[in-house]
Design a protein around this motif. Structure first.
Motif, PDB file in Angstrom:
ATOM      1  N   GLU A  42     -14.708   7.301   7.289  1.00  0.00           N
ATOM      2  CA  GLU A  42     -13.683   7.050   6.213  1.00  0.00           C
ATOM      3  C   GLU A  42     -13.863   8.049   5.031  1.00  0.00           C
ATOM      4  O   GLU A  42     -13.283   7.761   3.866  1.00  0.00           O
ATOM      5  N   GLN A  43     -14.947   8.800   4.896  1.00  0.00           N
ATOM      6  CA  GLN A  43     -15.347   9.641   3.837  1.00  0.00           C
ATOM      7  C   GLN A  43     -15.844   8.902   2.732  1.00  0.00           C
ATOM      8  O   GLN A  43     -15.420   9.119   1.378  1.00  0.00           O
ATOM      9  N   GLN A  44     -16.414   7.634   2.866  1.00  0.00           N
ATOM     10  CA  GLN A  44     -16.940   6.970   1.867  1.00  0.00           C
ATOM     11  C   GLN A  44     -18.309   6.984   1.500  1.00  0.00           C
ATOM     12  O   GLN A  44     -19.123   6.448   0.866  1.00  0.00           O
ATOM     13  N   HIS A  45     -19.026   8.111   2.328  1.00  0.00           N
ATOM     14  CA  HIS A  45     -20.306   8.415   2.337  1.00  0.00           C
ATOM     15  C   HIS A  45     -20.519   9.308   1.075  1.00  0.00           C
ATOM     16  O   HIS A  45     -19.797   9.761   0.440  1.00  0.00           O
ATOM     17  N   PHE A 101      -8.802   6.090   6.235  1.00  0.00           N
ATOM     18  CA  PHE A 101      -8.552   6.699   4.663  1.00  0.00           C
ATOM     19  C   PHE A 101      -7.921   5.623   3.802  1.00  0.00           C
ATOM     20  O   PHE A 101      -6.860   5.920   2.922  1.00  0.00           O
ATOM     21  N   GLN A 103     -18.878   4.034  10.086  1.00  0.00           N
ATOM     22  CA  GLN A 103     -17.638   3.857   9.669  1.00  0.00           C
ATOM     23  C   GLN A 103     -17.544   4.477   8.254  1.00  0.00           C
ATOM     24  O   GLN A 103     -16.392   5.180   8.015  1.00  0.00           O
ATOM     25  N   ALA A 104     -18.738   4.237   7.610  1.00  0.00           N
ATOM     26  CA  ALA A 104     -18.542   4.904   6.169  1.00  0.00           C
ATOM     27  C   ALA A 104     -18.514   6.476   6.167  1.00  0.00           C
ATOM     28  O   ALA A 104     -17.485   7.285   5.577  1.00  0.00           O
ATOM     29  N   TRP A 105     -19.261   7.061   7.121  1.00  0.00           N
ATOM     30  CA  TRP A 105     -18.810   8.507   7.465  1.00  0.00           C
ATOM     31  C   TRP A 105     -17.629   9.022   7.683  1.00  0.00           C
ATOM     32  O   TRP A 105     -16.808   9.892   7.204  1.00  0.00           O
ATOM     33  N   ARG A 112      -9.129  18.022   1.130  1.00  0.00           N
ATOM     34  CA  ARG A 112      -8.949  17.461   0.041  1.00  0.00           C
ATOM     35  C   ARG A 112      -9.016  18.370  -1.164  1.00  0.00           C
ATOM     36  O   ARG A 112      -9.988  19.035  -1.417  1.00  0.00           O
ATOM     37  N   ALA A 132     -18.344  11.971  -2.389  1.00  0.00           N
ATOM     38  CA  ALA A 132     -17.793  11.476  -3.612  1.00  0.00           C
ATOM     39  C   ALA A 132     -17.352  12.401  -4.692  1.00  0.00           C
ATOM     40  O   ALA A 132     -17.877  13.576  -4.605  1.00  0.00           O
ATOM     41  N   TRP A 135     -22.667   2.588   9.069  1.00  0.00           N
ATOM     42  CA  TRP A 135     -22.879   3.868   8.804  1.00  0.00           C
ATOM     43  C   TRP A 135     -21.900   5.004   9.082  1.00  0.00           C
ATOM     44  O   TRP A 135     -21.238   5.746   8.176  1.00  0.00           O
ATOM     45  N   SER A 190      -1.568   6.576   3.222  1.00  0.00           N
ATOM     46  CA  SER A 190      -3.306   6.988   3.243  1.00  0.00           C
ATOM     47  C   SER A 190      -3.751   8.253   3.370  1.00  0.00           C
ATOM     48  O   SER A 190      -4.823   8.599   3.109  1.00  0.00           O
TER      49      SER A 190
END
Length: 353
Positions: free
Chosen positions: A245-248, A89, A241-243, A317, A252, A239, A27
């Motif tokens: 996990e870099q899913q915000h 991740f 959790q998304a931040w 990344r 993208a 919110w 991951s």
């Protein structure tokens, strides 16, 4: 037993000059050293299970192939948490991956980093010896700092088999307040709100809005909300959790042509338009961490800015080579690091640091 097999494989590699890579779910492979060609891969996911969990003692001992989600579920049922909020991740993220990368989440500047919660650890070194460092209580100082060395070691020192973490209780109350602020005002607010002893446990500025998470005793959170104001963020757990996990949406589309640069600096460092647009920069960790959606060709200038502000920068990344991925360090510190590497891995069978 997997550890016995790993010891035998490591000893064989040391004897014949072979190479070994360590892998869990993969991951976080984007921030790890590249896989060595023709290296034997040891999969840590066969080494699973919670060895010991004493909620009353605030300690959990876990094998490193154990999924992070499983550990967090068990701890939540007991009303506790890993306070450093390790990012996953990936659905299969393991405890070993969290320790090897040393990554911490939004609570890091207020509760401490992952390494601060490591009480002890076990590792199979480059000679095939299964070593144990530290213990299960905060007062045990024997080998304590050695265990912490493994945090962020990226699989370069050996195969980590087990870790003991200090646990903390879950907060009784939590709210996130949102403020419409420009970047400069947000940096000032982040530092002031925390200095005023508000129960701040996370603060992030992105897209013109400051998100301030307050958590702790119900009375403390209520008093802070009344004092600071702001707009209530509904479902703030999702919110954050998304931040984490870099899913915000800010994260993208990251790839080698559109990398994500991580900057460490003083929390009070003034806003620098390093990514050619405020919509391409986010401010995290109370100002001490900046995320940039900038081209990698801008990295030298960004690193110079970070150095002047007491920090560093690297491509988190989308790195195309190790020079971008790894934070440069002074030669004196590099010498110390290489001595540690030689002590753990004298035959250089694991990836280089």
């Amino acid at each position: 037993m997997s550890i016995d097999i790993w010891q035998a494989q490591i000893k064989e590699a040391a004897a014949r000059g072979g190479k070994i890579c360590i892998r869990g779910s993969g991951s976080k492979s984007f921030c790890a050293p590249p896989v060595i060609q023709d290296a034997l891969t040891l999969d840590t996911r066969v080494n699973t299970g919670i060895v010991e969990y004493e909620p009353n003692e605030l300690v959990i001992v876990v094998r490193t192939g154990t999924p992070l989600a499983e550990v967090e579920r068990v701890m939540a049922e007991a009303g506790q948490m890993l306070a450093f909020e390790p990012p996953h991740f990936g659905a299969g993220a393991t405890v070993g991956g969290a320790l090897a990368t040393g990554l911490s989440g939004p609570r890091r500047p207020y509760a401490g980093a992952l390494r601060d919660y490591v009480l002890g650890a076990k590792v199979v070194d480059g000679k095939g010896d299964h070593l144990s460092f530290g213990g299960k209580v905060m007062k045990n100082v024997a080998g304590f700092d050695i265990a912490r060395l493994l945090a962020g070691s990226m699989g370069t020192l050996g195969v980590i088999t087990e870790v003991a973490f200090k646990c903390l209780p879950l907060p009784k109350a939590q709210q996130t307040r949102v403020f419409e602020l420009d970047a400069a005002a947000a940096i000032t607010a982040m530092n002031r709100y925390y200095a005023e002893a508000n129960p701040v446990t996370a603060s992030t500025w992105v897209a013109g809005r400051l998100y301030l998470r307050l958590a702790g005793a119900e009375s403390a959170v209520a008093a802070a909300v009344a004092r600071l104001g702001g707009e209530l963020l509904a479902d703030d757990a999702a919110w954050w959790q998304a931040w984490r996990e870099q899913q915000h949406a800010f994260f993208a589309g990251v790839d080698e042509s559109n990398p994500l640069i991580r900057v460490s600096c003083k929390s009070t460092a003034a806003f620098g338009d390093l990514a050619n647009g405020i919509d391409r920069q986010a401010i995290d960790w109370g100002g001490a961490q900046r995320w940039l959606r900038a081209q990698s060709i801008a990295l030298p200038a960004i690193r110079e800015w970070a150095r002047e502000e007491g920090g560093n920068a690297h491509v988190f990344r989308g790195a195309v080579n190790d020079a971008q991925r790894v934070v440069p360090m002074p030669s004196a510190l590099s010498d110390v690091q290489q001595k540690i590497k030689a002590s753990f891995d004298p035959y250089n069978i694991f990836p280089p640091m």
